[in-house]
Scaffold this motif. Structure first.
Motif, short mmCIF file in Angstrom:
data_model
loop_
_atom_site.label_atom_id
_atom_site.label_comp_id
_atom_site.label_asym_id
_atom_site.label_seq_id
_atom_site.Cartn_x
_atom_site.Cartn_y
_atom_site.Cartn_z
N LEU A 153 0.86 -1.18 0.00
CA LEU A 153 0.00 0.00 0.00
C LEU A 153 0.90 1.23 0.00
N LYS A 154 0.57 2.20 -0.84
CA LYS A 154 1.36 3.43 -0.90
C LYS A 154 0.44 4.64 -0.85
N ASN A 155 0.58 5.41 0.22
CA ASN A 155 -0.16 6.68 0.39
C ASN A 155 -1.67 6.49 0.19
N VAL A 156 -2.21 5.44 0.82
CA VAL A 156 -3.63 5.13 0.64
C VAL A 156 -4.49 6.01 1.55
N GLN A 157 -5.49 6.59 0.94
CA GLN A 157 -6.48 7.40 1.67
C GLN A 157 -7.86 6.80 1.42
N VAL A 158 -8.69 6.79 2.46
CA VAL A 158 -10.11 6.46 2.30
C VAL A 158 -10.91 7.54 3.02
N GLU A 159 -11.77 8.18 2.26
CA GLU A 159 -12.60 9.25 2.81
C GLU A 159 -14.07 8.94 2.55
N TYR A 160 -14.89 9.24 3.54
CA TYR A 160 -16.33 9.12 3.41
C TYR A 160 -16.91 10.53 3.47
N ASN A 161 -17.54 10.94 2.38
CA ASN A 161 -18.06 12.30 2.31
C ASN A 161 -19.54 12.33 2.63
N GLY A 162 -19.89 13.09 3.63
CA GLY A 162 -21.27 13.28 4.02
C GLY A 162 -21.41 14.67 4.57
N GLY A 221 -8.50 -6.50 0.89
CA GLY A 221 -9.26 -7.63 0.39
C GLY A 221 -10.10 -7.34 -0.84
N GLY A 222 -10.05 -6.11 -1.34
CA GLY A 222 -10.79 -5.76 -2.55
C GLY A 222 -12.28 -5.60 -2.33
N MET A 223 -12.69 -5.39 -1.08
CA MET A 223 -14.11 -5.18 -0.79
C MET A 223 -14.48 -3.71 -0.74
N GLU A 224 -13.47 -2.87 -0.74
CA GLU A 224 -13.69 -1.43 -0.69
C GLU A 224 -12.56 -0.77 -1.47
N ARG A 225 -12.89 0.25 -2.22
CA ARG A 225 -11.89 0.96 -3.00
C ARG A 225 -11.32 2.13 -2.20
N SER A 226 -10.03 2.37 -2.38
CA SER A 226 -9.42 3.54 -1.75
C SER A 226 -9.83 4.80 -2.51
N SER A 227 -9.80 5.92 -1.79
CA SER A 227 -10.09 7.21 -2.44
C SER A 227 -8.91 7.68 -3.26
N SER A 228 -7.69 7.34 -2.82
CA SER A 228 -6.47 7.66 -3.55
C SER A 228 -5.36 6.77 -3.05
#
Length: 224
Positions: free
Chosen positions: A6-15, A53-60
């Motif tokens: 993993l390199k510089n992985v971000q996950v954001e949830y926008n609400g 696990g490929g169940m969720e995509r990273s934002s970047s």
């Protein structure tokens, strides 16, 4: 040989407010390693497993698992990747009460494997996890540890390359927890790559490396 990068992985949830579930996470795991990631509830542990696990995509950022760039895969290809490469163990077992132990282990592979091969593999894996005496029992007749061993067998029946465990001992008493960890230790000794996320610091006694995740930020050692 590296199996997870993993390199510089971000996950954001926008609400109403943006939630930063993972913040600039970089991680490299070698084939055959057992990595334990500790962190409190809400720290992003499950999100991290889901991204690997490929169940969720990273934002970047970049996610490469078994040489495959997950961010470049279509949804259908991601589903194939999960089915072929990943075993996933959940805290709450996710067994079907109407099916026997053997049927629960066979169920995910029914569309993809002959019944004979599926049954042979499921029976062999349950035997390996000391569950041969429970093949035809229903989940309601099992202890918590037996349910989790059934879930491990189900996760392993297709011979995945990576085993992801989301709080796998969270519902177990000490004896059953130790039995499940012993099963995982046996798989690890055979070369299985294992990634466990948990808030139980005693699990840090197992495996090769311990990392710490808080507020989506991954650190290389457990904080005091």
């Amino acid at each position: 040989m590296g199996i997870i990068h993993l390199k510089n992985v971000q996950v954001e949830y926008n609400g109403f407010n943006t939630i930063h579930a993972l913040q600039d996470v970089s991680l490299s795991i070698e084939k055959g390693e057992w990595i334990t990631i500790l962190g409190p509830s809400g720290s992003g542990k499950t999100t991290l497993l889901n991204v690997i696990g490929g169940m969720e995509r990273s934002s970047s950022g970049e996610v490469e698992v078994v040489g495959i760039q997950l961010d470049k895969l279509s949804d259908d290809s991601l589903q194939d990747f999960r089915r072929e490469k990943i075993g996933y163990i959940f805290q709450h077992y996710r067994l079907f009460d109407q099916f026997t132990v053997l049927e629960n282990v066979m169920l995910p592979q029914w569309p993809y494997m002959s019944k004979k091969e599926n049954e042979e593999r499921a029976t062999a894996m349950l035997s390996k996890l000391h569950m041969s005496h429970r093949l035809y029992h229903l989940p309601g007749e099992l202890s918590g540890g037996e349910k989790q061993r059934t879930a491990i067998a189900r996760a392993m029946v297709h011979s995945p390359e990576i085993l992801l465990c989301d709080e796998p001992t969270g519902n177990l008493d000490r004896e059953n927890r130790d039995n499940v960890l012993s099963c995982l230790e046996g798989l690890h000794q055979e070369g299985m790559t294992i990634l466990i996320v948990t808030h139980d610091e005693e699990i840090a006694k197992y495996g090769d490396r311990v990392l710490f995740l808080r507020d989506g930020i991954l650190k290389e050692r457990v904080e005091a």
